[in-house]
Design an enzyme around this catalytic site. Structure first.
Site, mmCIF file in Angstrom:
data_model
loop_
_atom_site.group_PDB
_atom_site.id
_atom_site.type_symbol
_atom_site.label_atom_id
_atom_site.label_comp_id
_atom_site.label_asym_id
_atom_site.label_seq_id
_atom_site.Cartn_x
_atom_site.Cartn_y
_atom_site.Cartn_z
ATOM 1 N N GLU A 1 0.841 -1.197 0.000
ATOM 2 C CA GLU A 1 0.000 0.000 0.000
ATOM 3 C C GLU A 1 0.880 1.251 0.000
ATOM 4 O OE1 GLU A 1 -3.091 0.766 -0.256
ATOM 5 O OE2 GLU A 1 -4.320 -0.956 0.324
ATOM 6 N N ASP B 1 -10.007 0.723 -3.967
ATOM 7 C CA ASP B 1 -8.960 0.733 -2.948
ATOM 8 C C ASP B 1 -8.170 2.035 -3.096
ATOM 9 O OD1 ASP B 1 -6.933 -0.028 -1.076
ATOM 10 O OD2 ASP B 1 -7.231 -2.124 -1.563
#
Length: 311
Positions: free
Chosen positions: A15, A216
């Site tokens: 991420e 996301d």
């Protein structure tokens, strides 16, 4: 459009990638792996720093190092030091325990705005109530610690997709389990956000029907297009400011997690992905779940914003 798999070990939950313009390096966090990584494409050098809890997001700090959102608050990492050095990580501000129960909440997706504030949303597990929130950290001389944390928004399960428009007038924020991206009016001078409203609603998973995934992590290019990784959708979408799909980039993994723009011209799109919780066939595939990717795009992205430390 050719998608390249980067020569890096898979992340459990990759991420928060960003391109550091002076170091010419790609940084990202592995949340479940509890580490922050840096890769210098030209030399191939790969570094990592172990974290005491999950690093949900990271951003460069003016003057050097990284600001990182861990489970309980915000920290400054001195990247010139090894993670085993106890002085490498310093706490900037903890989140108030009456609003952020670390037993069920941790910081997740985040980034800095052009004024040097660091924004980070949280995630709740298990998803019993929409108690995840959006927090903003900024240097504030009158405070006892030199930093101030404000809760800016709430009513979320898994905060993701935080990004700002090129004109600094719009902030994007997604609720991944709800398959929805919201927009706010943003005042960069004050840091205030108002007028929250739904922007794009994606179809939920229905048995027997094709599934496009849920939104996301994301990034915005100089033309105002919003690029979002679709978790479990095996793709990255480019959305117009009106929310229309302009482009779909298929990924060889089912769960891409976030994108950023890098390279000297900011026209290399980097993509992280997730390995944790994926089936064995995905983890052991020729291109494994958790791999990192890059591809070239036509419009450059916005440069990364640096966190402004207390002077």
């Amino acid at each position: 459009m050719s998608l390249q798999t980067l020569p890096l070990p898979p992340s459990e939950l990759g991420e928060s990638p960003f391109w550091h313009p002076t170091e010419k390096s790609l940084y990202w966090s592995d949340i479940q792996g509890q580490a922050v990584h840096a890769w210098h494409p030209e030399s191939g050098r790969h570094r990592q720093w172990r974290m005491p809890s999950e690093p949900g997001c990271c951003a460069p700090a003016a003057g050097g190092g990284l600001v990182i959102g861990l489970r309980n608050g915000f920290y400054l990492l001195d990247t010139a030091k090894h993670s085993a050095d106890p002085t490498a990580l310093a706490c900037l501000a903890l989140l108030p325990p009456d609003q952020h129960d670390t037993a069920v909440l941790r910081l997740n997706d985040g980034r800095c705005d052009t004024a040097g504030r660091f924004w980070a949303g949280s995630v709740i597990s298990p998803r019993t109530a929409p108690d995840a929130a959006l927090w903003c950290l900024q240097a504030d001389a009158p405070s006892a610690t030199g930093y101030r944390v404000r809760q800016m928004a709430a009513n979320n399960f898994t905060a993701n997709g935080l990004a700002f428009s090129p004109d600094d007038r719009t902030m994007y924020w997604s609720n991944t389990p709800e398959h929805r991206i919201d927009r706010f009016d943003f005042d960069v001078a004050t840091g205030d956000i108002t007028n929250r409203r739904p922007w794009v609603q994606f179809e939920r998973k229905v048995e027997g029907k094709p599934y496009g995934g849920r939104p996301d992590g994301a990034a915005v290019d100089v033309e105002g297009h919003y690029w979002v990784a679709m978790y479990e959708g095996g793709c990255v979408l480019q959305l117009s400011p009106a929310g229309d799909v302009l482009q779909r980039i298929a990924t060889p993994v089912v769960c891409p997690t976030m994108v950023c723009f890098g390279g000297d011209d900011l026209r290399t799109l980097y993509i992280t992905s997730a390995r944790a919780g994926r089936p064995a066939e995905e983890q052991n595939a020729r291109v494994p779940a958790g791999a990192l990717f890059s591809t070239r795009v036509s419009a450059p992205g916005l440069p990364v914003n640096f966190f402004q430390l207390q002077r």
